[in-house]
Design a protein around this motif. Structure first.
Motif, PDB file in Angstrom:
ATOM      1  N   GLN A  82      -2.141   7.311 -18.807  1.00  0.00           N
ATOM      2  CA  GLN A  82      -1.548   6.022 -19.176  1.00  0.00           C
ATOM      3  C   GLN A  82      -0.629   6.200 -20.380  1.00  0.00           C
ATOM      4  O   GLN A  82      -1.042   6.718 -21.406  1.00  0.00           O
ATOM      5  CB  GLN A  82      -2.664   5.029 -19.476  1.00  0.00           C
ATOM      6  N   THR A  83       0.589   5.748 -20.239  1.00  0.00           N
ATOM      7  CA  THR A  83       1.569   5.866 -21.318  1.00  0.00           C
ATOM      8  C   THR A  83       1.849   4.533 -22.002  1.00  0.00           C
ATOM      9  O   THR A  83       2.359   4.508 -23.118  1.00  0.00           O
ATOM     10  CB  THR A  83       2.890   6.439 -20.778  1.00  0.00           C
TER      11      THR A  83
ATOM     12  N   GLN B  52       2.093  13.284  -7.300  1.00  0.00           N
ATOM     13  CA  GLN B  52       2.255  13.011  -8.725  1.00  0.00           C
ATOM     14  C   GLN B  52       3.483  12.135  -8.916  1.00  0.00           C
ATOM     15  O   GLN B  52       4.604  12.566  -8.674  1.00  0.00           O
ATOM     16  CB  GLN B  52       2.380  14.293  -9.540  1.00  0.00           C
ATOM     17  N   GLN B  53       3.240  10.893  -9.325  1.00  0.00           N
ATOM     18  CA  GLN B  53       4.332   9.942  -9.472  1.00  0.00           C
ATOM     19  C   GLN B  53       4.056   8.994 -10.641  1.00  0.00           C
ATOM     20  O   GLN B  53       2.925   8.549 -10.829  1.00  0.00           O
ATOM     21  CB  GLN B  53       4.517   9.117  -8.194  1.00  0.00           C
ATOM     22  N   PRO B  54       5.080   8.683 -11.426  1.00  0.00           N
ATOM     23  CA  PRO B  54       4.933   7.616 -12.420  1.00  0.00           C
ATOM     24  C   PRO B  54       4.914   6.264 -11.723  1.00  0.00           C
ATOM     25  O   PRO B  54       5.449   6.101 -10.620  1.00  0.00           O
ATOM     26  CB  PRO B  54       6.175   7.784 -13.299  1.00  0.00           C
ATOM     27  N   ALA B  55       4.289   5.296 -12.365  1.00  0.00           N
ATOM     28  CA  ALA B  55       4.202   3.959 -11.771  1.00  0.00           C
ATOM     29  C   ALA B  55       4.208   2.916 -12.876  1.00  0.00           C
ATOM     30  O   ALA B  55       3.809   3.183 -14.012  1.00  0.00           O
ATOM     31  CB  ALA B  55       2.936   3.833 -10.924  1.00  0.00           C
ATOM     32  N   ALA B  56       4.684   1.743 -12.528  1.00  0.00           N
ATOM     33  CA  ALA B  56       4.686   0.601 -13.442  1.00  0.00           C
ATOM     34  C   ALA B  56       3.964  -0.556 -12.760  1.00  0.00           C
ATOM     35  O   ALA B  56       4.171  -0.822 -11.577  1.00  0.00           O
ATOM     36  CB  ALA B  56       6.113   0.194 -13.798  1.00  0.00           C
ATOM     37  N   LEU B  57       3.109  -1.223 -13.527  1.00  0.00           N
ATOM     38  CA  LEU B  57       2.386  -2.378 -13.002  1.00  0.00           C
ATOM     39  C   LEU B  57       2.665  -3.595 -13.878  1.00  0.00           C
ATOM     40  O   LEU B  57       2.363  -3.567 -15.077  1.00  0.00           O
ATOM     41  CB  LEU B  57       0.878  -2.113 -12.976  1.00  0.00           C
ATOM     42  N   PRO B  58       3.216  -4.654 -13.332  1.00  0.00           N
ATOM     43  CA  PRO B  58       3.352  -5.890 -14.104  1.00  0.00           C
ATOM     44  C   PRO B  58       1.978  -6.432 -14.496  1.00  0.00           C
ATOM     45  O   PRO B  58       0.948  -5.976 -14.004  1.00  0.00           O
ATOM     46  CB  PRO B  58       4.066  -6.837 -13.122  1.00  0.00           C
TER      47      PRO B  58
ATOM     48  N   VAL C   3       0.834  -1.193   0.000  1.00  0.00           N
ATOM     49  CA  VAL C   3       0.000   0.000   0.000  1.00  0.00           C
ATOM     50  C   VAL C   3       0.876   1.252   0.000  1.00  0.00           C
ATOM     51  O   VAL C   3       1.839   1.356   0.758  1.00  0.00           O
ATOM     52  CB  VAL C   3      -0.932   0.008   1.226  1.00  0.00           C
ATOM     53  N   ILE C   4       0.531   2.205  -0.872  1.00  0.00           N
ATOM     54  CA  ILE C   4       1.180   3.509  -0.892  1.00  0.00           C
ATOM     55  C   ILE C   4       0.230   4.513  -0.253  1.00  0.00           C
ATOM     56  O   ILE C   4      -0.930   4.635  -0.674  1.00  0.00           O
ATOM     57  CB  ILE C   4       1.525   3.939  -2.328  1.00  0.00           C
TER      58      ILE C   4
ATOM     59  N   THR D  30       1.035   7.623 -14.995  1.00  0.00           N
ATOM     60  CA  THR D  30       1.360   8.634 -13.999  1.00  0.00           C
ATOM     61  C   THR D  30       0.096   8.951 -13.219  1.00  0.00           C
ATOM     62  O   THR D  30      -0.944   9.269 -13.813  1.00  0.00           O
ATOM     63  CB  THR D  30       1.905   9.916 -14.647  1.00  0.00           C
ATOM     64  N   LEU D  31       0.169   8.846 -11.906  1.00  0.00           N
ATOM     65  CA  LEU D  31      -0.971   9.115 -11.034  1.00  0.00           C
ATOM     66  C   LEU D  31      -0.801  10.496 -10.400  1.00  0.00           C
ATOM     67  O   LEU D  31       0.240  10.793  -9.809  1.00  0.00           O
ATOM     68  CB  LEU D  31      -1.069   8.050  -9.944  1.00  0.00           C
ATOM     69  N   THR D  32      -1.827  11.312 -10.534  1.00  0.00           N
ATOM     70  CA  THR D  32      -1.839  12.640  -9.929  1.00  0.00           C
ATOM     71  C   THR D  32      -3.038  12.751  -9.001  1.00  0.00           C
ATOM     72  O   THR D  32      -4.171  12.466  -9.419  1.00  0.00           O
ATOM     73  CB  THR D  32      -1.908  13.741 -11.002  1.00  0.00           C
ATOM     74  N   VAL D  33      -2.804  13.150  -7.767  1.00  0.00           N
ATOM     75  CA  VAL D  33      -3.874  13.329  -6.779  1.00  0.00           C
ATOM     76  C   VAL D  33      -3.775  14.739  -6.211  1.00  0.00           C
ATOM     77  O   VAL D  33      -2.705  15.159  -5.742  1.00  0.00           O
ATOM     78  CB  VAL D  33      -3.769  12.299  -5.635  1.00  0.00           C
ATOM     79  N   THR D  34      -4.858  15.490  -6.283  1.00  0.00           N
ATOM     80  CA  THR D  34      -4.920  16.831  -5.702  1.00  0.00           C
ATOM     81  C   THR D  34      -6.179  16.958  -4.861  1.00  0.00           C
ATOM     82  O   THR D  34      -7.110  16.144  -4.973  1.00  0.00           O
ATOM     83  CB  THR D  34      -4.920  17.917  -6.795  1.00  0.00           C
TER      84      THR D  34
END
Length: 734
Positions: free
Chosen positions: A69-70, A36-42, A28-29, A161-165
Motif C-alpha cells: 500500500q502506497t 503484478q499491477q498497481p491499482a487505485a481504489l476510490p 472483476v479482474i 500494488t497487488l502481486t500474485v504468484t
C-alpha cells in the motif's frame, strides 16, 4: 438503506459495500498467472478479483498474494469458488466473511495454501456435483478463488500494488526445521489428548512422527522448504514450551500458539528468542495463561524482548486473555509504520497507555479492554489516522476524550469506552464522523454533548452511526435532536442522564431505529405525532426475528421524565406492530391516556399501580462491570414486500422468565438510582413489562457486538470474536 443493511453493518462493516453493490463494486479482474499491477481504489470501493491456479497436472499450487500500500488503506479478502462464477453483491469476500484475509498492515501478504481445508471441496456430494458440472475429473480440477480488495475509507482513495504468484505444493520441510518440530512434539504432545490432529496425521501415514508441515493443514512453507507459518492453535499442548526450538525457523512470518492454557514459559525469554526471527510479522499467544512475566523490557534499547520483536517489523500482535501483569511498554505504540493491530484484552495490566503515538503510525486496531489501566486516553491517539477500532472499555481511565479525536479518521468504525471514569464532552469530530458505526461511552462521567448533536449539523443525514450508547453518565444537555436524523441508527440509549428539553418534532425522526431508550431524564413537552414514522412504529420495515416464528419486542422507553400531554393516536393498539407493544414504556410522566378505550389499555400508564408522575432521579455512579454475555443464536430481519437481503446478527432468544432473571442473567430488583423503591406500589405487571424491555435490549444490544475481528489466513482459523459491552445485563440500563 434498509434495516437488513443496517444490521449487516452492525455485524460487519464491509457489508456496506455489498449493500450498495451497484455503485461500489468494480468489475472483476481475472488472474490466471503471475500478476503484478498497481491499482487505485476510490473511497468505499471494492475491486473484485478472480484468481485461477495453473492447471495442476496432479499438483496443486499455493497462491501467494502481496498487497503493497502506497496511499490510504486496503484490506484483501478471499474465498474459494470451487469452480463457480465470481461472487457478487452480499456474497463478496469481506472482513468477517472470508477464509483468507490480510492483517491490515501497510505491506501485507497472505497465502492460500493447498493444505487448507477450504482449498478443495471436502464434501463428497459437493465435489461430485462440481466435477459433474465441469465435465472434468479430480486429477484435472483447477481451483479458483474469489477475492476482493476493499478501501474502507469513506473519504480518501487508496493506492496499492497487488502481486500474485504461484508455487507447486510439493515442498519438503528442511531437516533442521524437522528437528525443531520434533522437539516441540516430544516436549508438548505426550498427553493423551494433546496434539490430536498431529497424531492423527502420523497414524494415518503409518510414520513414527509426521513432520513434513509443508503438506499439513494450517501450515505454510516457502518454495525452498522453510516453515513460514506454524499454527498450533488449541493443540492442548502440555509442557514448558521449548522456546529454543524457535531458533530453527529463520523464515517464520506467522506464529500462532493460541488457546494452549497448559503451556508454560517466561514471556521475556520467549521474546528474546523471537527477536532473532527477523521476518516475524504475525504473533498470537491469546488464551495462554501459563505464559508469565512482564511485558516491558528491562532496557528497551537492548536486542532482546518484545520491543525488539516489534522493531523487527511485527504487524499483528494478540496477547489477549493471558493473565499478564505489569504495564504497557512504550515501544508498543511508538513504533512507526509497522504494528497495525494490537490486542491485550482481558489481562491484569496496570499503569497508563503510553502517550507516544507518532504521526506515521499504522495503528488500525487497539484493543485493551478489561484491564486495570489508569490515566487518560493518550492525546497522541489523534495521530492514528488509519484507526478503525478502539476498545478501551472496562478499565479505570479518567480524564476526557481528546478534543480532536475522530478528526481525519476516515476509517474509524468502532469506539468502545464504556465502564471507565471518563469526563467532559463527547468530541465534535467523533460525534460528526461519517464513517463510525458503533459508539459506546456509557457508564462514565460525561457531562455534555457537542452542540452539533444538540443544535443540529449539516451532515447529520450522512452519519453512519448504527448504535449509540450514552446511558449512565451525567450529561446535562438538551436532547440531541440531530441523532434523530441519523439514517441508519438502530439502537439509541441515553437513559439515566440529565437530558432536558423536548423530543424532536421533525419529520422522519429515527427512521430505522428499533430501540429508543431515554428513560430517567428531565425531558418535557409531549410525544410528537411525527414519531409515527420512526422505525419502531413503521410496519413496512418488518420485524426482527429471534426464530422463524418469534418476533423481537422492540423498545420505546420515555418513562420517568416530565413529559405531558395525552398519548398520541399512533400508539393505538391497532397501529402499533405487535413486536413493539411490549417494549413501550410511558410511566412516570404526566402523560394521560383514555384507559377505558381498549386501544390504549395495553400501555403501562393504564396500570393503576404505575399511573403516577414521579420525580426524575439523578444519575447514579458508574456501576461495577458485569461479565460479558455468552454467545447467542442468530436472527434475521423479516422481509416485507420486495425481497430484503438477509442480515445475520447475534440475538438472544425471547423467553418468559421471572422478574429476577433474564436469560439466566441476574437483574437488580431496582434501577440505578433505587428509584423503583421510592415509588408506591409497583406491581408485578409493571416489573414484567420492564423485564420484557430489558430482554429486548439484551437481544438488540448483541446485534452490535462484532468487535475486534481477528485476522486469520486459514479456514480453520477464520473467527469473528464477539465481544459484548457487558452493559446489557444491567437492569438500570433499560
Amino acid at each position: 438503506m434498509t434495516v437488513a443493511q443496517a444490521a449487516c453493518i452492525v455485524a460487519i462493516f464491509a457489508c456496506l459495500y455489498a449493500a450498495q453493490a451497484a455503485t461500489l463494486i468494480q468489475n472483476v479482474i481475472s488472474i490466471n498467472g503471475t500478476y503484478q499491477q498497481p491499482a487505485a481504489l476510490p473511497a468505499a470501493t471494492a475491486q473484485m478479483y478472480r484468481i485461477i491456479t495453473p492447471n495442476p497436472s496432479g499438483v496443486y499450487y499455493n497462491v501467494r498474494i502481496q498487497v503493497n500500500q502506497t496511499e490510504g488503506h486496503v484490506g484483501f479478502y478471499c474465498n474459494p469458488s470451487w469452480g463457480g462464477q465470481p461472487q457478487t453483491g452480499s456474497t463478496i469476500a469481506q472482513s468477517g466473511n472470508a477464509v483468507w484475509q490480510t492483517d491490515d498492515a501497510w505491506f501485507d501478504s497472505l497465502t492460500i495454501s493447498a493444505n487448507d481445508a477450504s482449498y478443495l471441496p471436502t464434501n463428497s456430494s459437493t465435489t461430485s456435483a462440481i466435477l459433474a458440472g465441469l465435465s472434468t475429473s479430480t486429477s484435472t480440477y483447477q481451483p479458483a478463488f474469489n477475492c476482493s480488495a476493499i478501501n474502507p475509507s469513506v473519504v480518501n482513495a487508496a493506492m496499492f500494488t497487488l502481486t500474485v504468484t504461484f508455487d507447486a505444493n510439493n515442498n519438503t520441510l528442511l531437516p533442521s526445521e524437522v528437528e525443531g518440530l520434533t522437539t516441540i512434539y516430544e516436549s508438548c504432545c505426550s498427553g493423551a489428548t494433546s496434539c490430536s490432529a498431529w497424531k492423527g496425521k502420523t497414524t494415518q501415514l503409518g510414520e513414527a512422527l509426521y513432520t513434513n508441515f509443508c503438506q499439513f493443514e494450517g501450515q505454510y512453507c516457502t518454495a525452498s522448504g522453510h516453515l513460514q507459518q506454524l499454527d498450533l492453535t488449541s493443540y492442548n499442548m502440555q509442557c514448558a514450551f521449548p522456546i529454543s526450538s524457535l531458533d530453527l525457523f529463520p523464515s517464520m512470518q506467522t506464529l500462532i500458539l493460541s488457546s494452549n492454557p497448559n503451556v508454560t514459559t517466561n514471556l521475556g525469554s520467549m521474546m528474546s528468542v523471537m527477536a532473532n526471527m527477523q521476518g516475524l510479522r504475525h504473533l498470537e499467544l491469546e488464551g495462554n495463561i501459563g505464559i508469565s512475566g512482564p511485558l516491558a523490557d528491562s532496557s528497551p534499547s537492548t536486542s532482546s524482548g518484545l520491543c525488539s520483536v516489534i522493531q523487527n517489523g511485527l504487524q499483528y500482535l494478540d496477547f489477549s486473555n493471558m493473565n499478564l501483569k505489569g504495564s504497557l511498554p512504550s515501544c508498543l505504540l511508538s513504533a512507526p509504520g509497522s504494528l497495525s493491530q494490537i490486542g491485550f484484552s482481558s489481562n491484569n495490566l496496570t499503569g497508563t497507555i503510553p502517550d507516544v503515538i507518532p504521526t506515521n503510525t499504522s495503528l488500525y486496531s487497539l484493543v485493551l479492554d478489561n484491564n486495570n489501566l489508569t490515566g487518560s486516553i493518550p492525546a497522541t491517539l489523534v495521530n492514528a489516522r488509519l484507526l478503525s477500532s478502539l476498545e478501551l472499555y472496562s478499565n479505570k481511565l479518567a480524564g476526557s476524550i481528546p478534543d480532536d479525536f475522530g478528526a481525519g479518521m476516515y476509517m474509524l468504525q468502532t469506539v468502545l469506552l464504556f465502564d471507565n471514569n471518563i469526563m467532559g464532552t463527547l468530541p465534535s469530530p467523533l460525534a460528526t464522523s461519517i464513517s463510525a458505526t458503533y459508539l459506546d461511552v456509557s457508564h462514565n462521567q460525561l457531562t455534555a454533548l457537542p452542540t452539533e448533536w444538540t443544535a443540529g449539523f449539516t451532515n447529520a443525514t450522512q452519519s453512519s452511526f448504527v448504535n449509540v450508547f450514552l446511558q449512565q453518565n451525567q450529561i446535562q444537555s438538551p436532547f440531541p435532536a440531530a441523532v434523530a436524523a441519523f439514517p441508519d441508527l438502530l439502537l439509541f440509549y441515553a437513559n439515566n442522564n440529565n437530558l432536558s428539553g423536548s423530543l424532536p418534532n421533525a419529520s422522519h425522526v429515527f427512521p430505522q431505529t428499533r430501540v429508543l431508550n431515554v428513560a430517567y431524564n428531565n425531558l418535557t413537552g409531549s410525544i410528537p405525532a411525527t414519531f409515527n414514522t420512526a422505525g419502531l412504529f413503521n410496519t413496512s420495515l418488518g420485524a426482527v426475528l429471534v426464530s422463524p416464528t418469534t418476533a423481537l419486542s422492540q423498545v420505546f422507553n420515555v418513562s420517568h421524565n416530565n413529559l405531558t400531554g395525552s398519548v398520541p393516536s399512533f400508539l393505538a393498539s391497532s397501529k402499533v406492530p405487535s413486536y413493539t407493544k411490549q417494549g413501550i414504556s410511558l410511566v412516570g410522566n404526566g402523560i394521560t391516556a383514555n384507559c377505558g378505550n381498549s386501544s390504549f389499555s395495553y400501555l403501562d400508564v393504564c396500570d393503576s399501580l404505575l399511573n403516577t408522575t414521579d420525580v426524575v432521579p439523578s444519575p447514579s455512579p458508574t456501576p461495577t462491570p458485569t461479565p460479558t454475555p455468552a454467545a447467542t443464536p442468530t436472527a434475521t430481519v423479516a422481509p416485507t414486500g420486495a425481497a430484503t437481503p438477509a442480515a445475520t446478527v447475534a440475538l438472544t432468544p425471547a423467553v418468559t422468565q421471572p422478574a429476577t432473571a433474564v436469560n439466566g442473567v441476574a437483574t437488580d430488583s431496582g434501577n440505578s438510582s433505587s428509584a423503583s423503591t421510592s415509588k408506591s406500589g409497583v406491581g408485578s405487571g409493571a416489573i414484567a413489562g420492564i423485564v420484557l424491555g430489558v430482554l429486548a435490549a439484551l437481544v438488540l444490544g448483541t446485534i452490535a457486538t462484532a468487535l475486534f475481528i481477528k485476522r486469520k489466513r486459514t479456514h480453520s482459523r477464520t473467527l469473528l470474536r464477539m465481544q459484548s459491552s457487558g452493559g446489557f445485563s444491567r437492569f438500570e440500563d433499560f
